[in-house]
Design a protein around this motif. Sequence first.
Motif, PDB file in Angstrom:
ATOM      1  N   UNK A 491       0.841  -1.207   0.000  1.00  0.00           N
ATOM      2  CA  UNK A 491       0.000   0.000   0.000  1.00  0.00           C
ATOM      3  C   UNK A 491       0.871   1.249   0.000  1.00  0.00           C
ATOM      4  N   UNK A 492       1.974   1.189   0.736  1.00  0.00           N
ATOM      5  CA  UNK A 492       2.883   2.347   0.739  1.00  0.00           C
ATOM      6  C   UNK A 492       3.438   2.596  -0.655  1.00  0.00           C
ATOM      7  N   UNK A 493       3.723   1.508  -1.360  1.00  0.00           N
ATOM      8  CA  UNK A 493       4.330   1.664  -2.679  1.00  0.00           C
ATOM      9  C   UNK A 493       3.307   2.141  -3.720  1.00  0.00           C
ATOM     10  N   UNK A 494       2.114   1.532  -3.687  1.00  0.00           N
ATOM     11  CA  UNK A 494       1.185   1.786  -4.796  1.00  0.00           C
ATOM     12  C   UNK A 494      -0.027   2.663  -4.436  1.00  0.00           C
ATOM     13  N   UNK A 495      -0.326   2.756  -3.159  1.00  0.00           N
ATOM     14  CA  UNK A 495      -1.496   3.561  -2.793  1.00  0.00           C
ATOM     15  C   UNK A 495      -2.304   2.859  -1.712  1.00  0.00           C
ATOM     16  N   UNK A 496      -2.803   3.665  -0.775  1.00  0.00           N
ATOM     17  CA  UNK A 496      -3.549   3.111   0.362  1.00  0.00           C
ATOM     18  C   UNK A 496      -4.697   2.240  -0.146  1.00  0.00           C
ATOM     19  N   UNK A 497      -4.793   1.059   0.429  1.00  0.00           N
ATOM     20  CA  UNK A 497      -5.905   0.174   0.062  1.00  0.00           C
ATOM     21  C   UNK A 497      -5.551  -0.832  -1.023  1.00  0.00           C
ATOM     22  N   UNK A 590      -5.436 -20.739  -9.036  1.00  0.00           N
ATOM     23  CA  UNK A 590      -4.488 -19.703  -8.574  1.00  0.00           C
ATOM     24  C   UNK A 590      -4.475 -18.534  -9.560  1.00  0.00           C
ATOM     25  N   UNK A 591      -4.496 -18.871 -10.842  1.00  0.00           N
ATOM     26  CA  UNK A 591      -4.450 -17.815 -11.855  1.00  0.00           C
ATOM     27  C   UNK A 591      -5.678 -16.915 -11.735  1.00  0.00           C
ATOM     28  N   UNK A 592      -6.826 -17.547 -11.541  1.00  0.00           N
ATOM     29  CA  UNK A 592      -8.075 -16.791 -11.439  1.00  0.00           C
ATOM     30  C   UNK A 592      -8.036 -15.879 -10.199  1.00  0.00           C
ATOM     31  N   UNK A 593      -7.616 -16.454  -9.085  1.00  0.00           N
ATOM     32  CA  UNK A 593      -7.583 -15.673  -7.844  1.00  0.00           C
ATOM     33  C   UNK A 593      -6.565 -14.537  -7.948  1.00  0.00           C
ATOM     34  N   UNK A 594      -5.442 -14.789  -8.629  1.00  0.00           N
ATOM     35  CA  UNK A 594      -4.418 -13.748  -8.771  1.00  0.00           C
ATOM     36  C   UNK A 594      -4.976 -12.573  -9.572  1.00  0.00           C
ATOM     37  N   UNK A 595      -5.720 -12.906 -10.624  1.00  0.00           N
ATOM     38  CA  UNK A 595      -6.322 -11.840 -11.437  1.00  0.00           C
ATOM     39  C   UNK A 595      -7.354 -11.073 -10.598  1.00  0.00           C
ATOM     40  N   UNK A 596      -8.144 -11.807  -9.809  1.00  0.00           N
ATOM     41  CA  UNK A 596      -9.108 -11.122  -8.937  1.00  0.00           C
ATOM     42  C   UNK A 596      -8.385 -10.140  -8.020  1.00  0.00           C
ATOM     43  N   UNK A 597      -7.273 -10.617  -7.460  1.00  0.00           N
ATOM     44  CA  UNK A 597      -6.502  -9.780  -6.532  1.00  0.00           C
ATOM     45  C   UNK A 597      -6.026  -8.500  -7.203  1.00  0.00           C
ATOM     46  N   UNK A 598      -5.435  -8.658  -8.374  1.00  0.00           N
ATOM     47  CA  UNK A 598      -4.827  -7.482  -9.014  1.00  0.00           C
ATOM     48  C   UNK A 598      -5.922  -6.519  -9.478  1.00  0.00           C
ATOM     49  N   UNK A 599      -7.066  -7.075  -9.866  1.00  0.00           N
ATOM     50  CA  UNK A 599      -8.149  -6.179 -10.296  1.00  0.00           C
ATOM     51  C   UNK A 599      -8.781  -5.465  -9.099  1.00  0.00           C
ATOM     52  N   UNK A 600      -8.860  -6.186  -8.000  1.00  0.00           N
ATOM     53  CA  UNK A 600      -9.389  -5.577  -6.772  1.00  0.00           C
ATOM     54  C   UNK A 600      -8.505  -4.386  -6.352  1.00  0.00           C
ATOM     55  N   UNK A 601      -7.191  -4.510  -6.582  1.00  0.00           N
ATOM     56  CA  UNK A 601      -6.261  -3.450  -6.157  1.00  0.00           C
ATOM     57  C   UNK A 601      -6.300  -2.240  -7.078  1.00  0.00           C
ATOM     58  N   UNK A 602      -6.609  -2.483  -8.343  1.00  0.00           N
ATOM     59  CA  UNK A 602      -6.430  -1.431  -9.366  1.00  0.00           C
ATOM     60  C   UNK A 602      -7.009  -0.055  -8.996  1.00  0.00           C
ATOM     61  N   UNK A 603      -8.246   0.014  -8.515  1.00  0.00           N
ATOM     62  CA  UNK A 603      -8.781   1.361  -8.255  1.00  0.00           C
ATOM     63  C   UNK A 603      -8.008   2.140  -7.183  1.00  0.00           C
ATOM     64  N   UNK A 604      -7.268   1.435  -6.350  1.00  0.00           N
ATOM     65  CA  UNK A 604      -6.558   2.121  -5.260  1.00  0.00           C
ATOM     66  C   UNK A 604      -5.181   2.623  -5.678  1.00  0.00           C
ATOM     67  N   UNK A 605      -4.738   2.203  -6.852  1.00  0.00           N
ATOM     68  CA  UNK A 605      -3.345   2.491  -7.214  1.00  0.00           C
ATOM     69  C   UNK A 605      -3.203   3.928  -7.711  1.00  0.00           C
ATOM     70  N   UNK A 606      -2.398   4.706  -6.963  1.00  0.00           N
ATOM     71  CA  UNK A 606      -2.198   6.099  -7.389  1.00  0.00           C
ATOM     72  C   UNK A 606      -0.719   6.445  -7.530  1.00  0.00           C
ATOM     73  N   UNK A 607       0.142   5.546  -7.051  1.00  0.00           N
ATOM     74  CA  UNK A 607       1.583   5.791  -7.203  1.00  0.00           C
ATOM     75  C   UNK A 607       2.185   4.683  -8.059  1.00  0.00           C
ATOM     76  N   UNK A 608       3.338   4.974  -8.643  1.00  0.00           N
ATOM     77  CA  UNK A 608       4.076   3.946  -9.391  1.00  0.00           C
ATOM     78  C   UNK A 608       3.152   3.206 -10.361  1.00  0.00           C
ATOM     79  N   UNK A 609       2.305   3.975 -11.010  1.00  0.00           N
ATOM     80  CA  UNK A 609       1.243   3.353 -11.810  1.00  0.00           C
ATOM     81  C   UNK A 609       1.827   2.527 -12.969  1.00  0.00           C
ATOM     82  N   UNK A 610       2.902   3.036 -13.557  1.00  0.00           N
ATOM     83  CA  UNK A 610       3.470   2.304 -14.698  1.00  0.00           C
ATOM     84  C   UNK A 610       3.984   0.947 -14.243  1.00  0.00           C
ATOM     85  N   UNK A 611       4.659   0.943 -13.109  1.00  0.00           N
ATOM     86  CA  UNK A 611       5.175  -0.341 -12.613  1.00  0.00           C
ATOM     87  C   UNK A 611       4.004  -1.246 -12.209  1.00  0.00           C
TER      88      UNK A 611
END
Length: 905
Positions: A491-497, A590-611
């Motif tokens: 969260x510190x790296x990419x954005x709270x939440x 695992x692949x499905x859950x990993x995609x769910x995880x990364x999509x769940x995070x997406x709206x919170x990402x405000x830093x290091x967006x390119x990475x």
Amino acid sequence: MKYLSLCFLLLILSCAKTKHVVIVGDLELPRLAFAIDKLSGVLLENNYHVTVSDRLPENNTDRTIIIGEKGSENWNLNTSDLNIDDSSLTEKEGFQIMSFGQVTYIEGTDASGVLYGALDLVDHISETKVLPDSINKKDAPEMVLRGTVIGIQKPEYLPGRTVYEYPYTPENFPWFYDKDLWIEYLDMMVDNRYNSLYLWNGHPFASLVKLEDYPFAVEVSDEDFKKNEEIFKFVTEEANKRGIWVIQMFYNILVSKPFAEHYGIKTQERSRPITPLLADYTRKSIAAFIEKYPNVGLLTTLGEAMNTIDDDVEWFTKVIIPGVQDGLQSIGETNEPPIILRGHDTDAPLVMERALPLYKNLYTMNKYNGESLTTYEPRGPWAETHRKLSEAGSTHISNVHILANLEPFRYGSPDFIQKSVKAMHSIHGANALHLFPQTSYWDWPYAPDNTEPRLLEMQRDWIWYKAWGRYAWNSQHDRTEEISFWQDQLSQKYGVGSGEGILKAYEEAGEIAPKTLRRFGITEGNRQTLLLGMFASQLVNPYKYRVYPGFYESCGPVGEILLEYAKKEWEGEPHVGETPLQIINEIVNHGKAAVEGIEQATPYVIQDVTEFNRLKNDIYCYNLFANFFSEKVKAAMLVLRYSYSNNIEDLDQALPHLEKSVAYYQELVNRTKDTYLYANSMQTELRRIPIRGNDGKNKTWEELLPHYQKELEVFKHNIEMLKSDNNDEIIKTFKTLEPVEVLVLNKEASRFSLKKGQKVYSDNEAEIDEVAKELRHLTGVQFSDKEQQENGTVLHFKTDKVVKILVGYFNTNSFTVLAPPTLETNAQANNRGQADIKIANAMLVSGLYPVNIYSYRYEPGEHKLVLGKGRVLVLGFIDGQEKIVIHDAGITNKEEGKAIDWLFY
Ligand code: GTR
């Protein structure tokens, strides 16, 4: 009293601030000076005014931090007014932090302990932004050596050179001379509490030392030699400040190119015996190195260019150890520097047994899961080797090597890593870590991402270094706390939440490559690049590609490979342990859950967006890979079922799965073609699976796609063929190989035709029982069985054209036979194109084992093919241009079903 000021500029800038802190400690000691610098830095950043002194100022009323090494004069003087209980501060690199009134004390067992204590406080201040009023803490690392690896190597061979031969020059390694890069790397290391840095190279000595007796051996210019001296001094000093010990690794027996040319010998040669010249040169090189760099450690690989285990013992005890001792003697040093012995390509327990009476300060090192990351439940023969080494009484180091199955996508599963470190302790008895880059080892310092400018691997793979470092320090952290620790970090790296979803993505995706390789792979070695996929033929007949002995038994929990699974299914037998079906279901989930995880995070990402987007793409890639692989396995299962049922409907059912797998692969191509430069950083002929990687070819998904499409087309075609002929038993025929004339110069060598009833040995009654049709025109060379087992085999011959010699290796693990060319332990094992089985199960010899055919290519001239000790067959000579289509002739005494991979050719 002497007052010293650090960071003048910052200090002036901070004068306006009111809070004042005095830091007291021995500035003469590099690690303490570094620690004080770090403390000052973080305090200044947080608006404190800092002064630094080596003695506690009189009548001091300011906030104060006193740092020092237990029992040192400076510490005793500065703490004389206080009775600090440090009786329990005994562990290496341990520290305690205590507050009494205005004063914070940081005491270390040794200089590194002080440094780590100070860094602990630095971390605390960075997080809370204040110097705490009260802090009491004690800590020490669990693993004694926590090291990272940098390869001074390249993805391809240098012209006129072979594997591992890379002189240290600015031309070869511009980054090696970049001091800022080194500082960034060493800072990353100390931030993660690593205390050892290994530099890997074949023969570094000729870039770093000059020998009076062999002045011509140096392989860099005078100017570069000076640059090397300077940078080595810089790196070792900067490393030392950060508590990091630099260790130079080398292979044996390698000599420099100019040395080899001077004597008309090869730089490296596996079958070469130890000669006085090689021994003298190496011993003197080592002595000169120790003399010049007494604080740099040595890590030794007794191979891959070493003939026998006896040679390993002799080389270690009569060349390497005496070399170190000579070096020490010449500088009047009696403290033995540590020498680390690798378990790779040798019998390390035996070498240790012979070496310990001669030299005490020995460490051992062995690969954790081979050259991949596959399990935290290691077992089998390789775990046994670890245990033997850790029981030898010295510190045993676990080597997380190459990561052939994780290249190139981002990997950062703290859960998998923590469990692996626990297994290193509890199953292997290791108490130290040796960590390779997560990816791009051969292309360091860059990451494989297609970016401009290139990403640095250390930045991209920050979580890899952080997780292994954290658990090497303490593997026992509580899992619930770990989840919040990593979520916070992310969260510190990419954005709270964002942390929760990203951690889920990392941990779910982190299961895919380990599980897939251990259940379906052919080797953990970097002979195979897992994430490029596998051919269906490799899934249904892995043994044709030489499954690396010990891999299945060591690199995963008990389970079944596809062949066993299919047989049991057909025969209605119960399954045991981890099954292929279970694994393909798991990786897809695992692949499905990993995609769910990364999509769940997406709206919170405000830093290091390119990475973040790059990480997100990697997660999608893992998901596609899991689906591609699982569909392919489903097809393979049905094909194997067909080998029992002979029911063409099984193949009809397999087809849509294979089609789907290609469709998923196409998506993988779309996601990688602009984002990745390559999947694997070693781009030489040593790559064999899924396909050969000579000359930098076949390193991307885009290049592999047409091969998988073709495989699908061929499969379709073969099904049609089976149907149209209304015959489900089509025998594929292969071209009969024609002999060519070669003059065999071995005295008394007789020849034998490859026909039923022919004797293959001069002193053993074994006769050919059956032989593949394609070999029947050839004539073998008869040797003595006894002689082969006692002394090995030398075929001396002369040819006036390019030829291939067909050599039969017995398909067994019996100790009487010679092991076939093994890229996992011998990077030269393909120098004559001999690394792959050309015809599997090509012949049966009474009383012996099925024979696999390999071929060695020779140019015109007089040659000696030198093979090690053990039974092996020389089966004839064919034209050098002849291309043998790799196949399984199916002549075996095993009861397993017939080889079915022809359906894919
Ligand atoms: C080999 C691998 C090399 C190197 C070597 C080693 O199998 O192909 O890249 O890593 O092992 O362990 O030194």
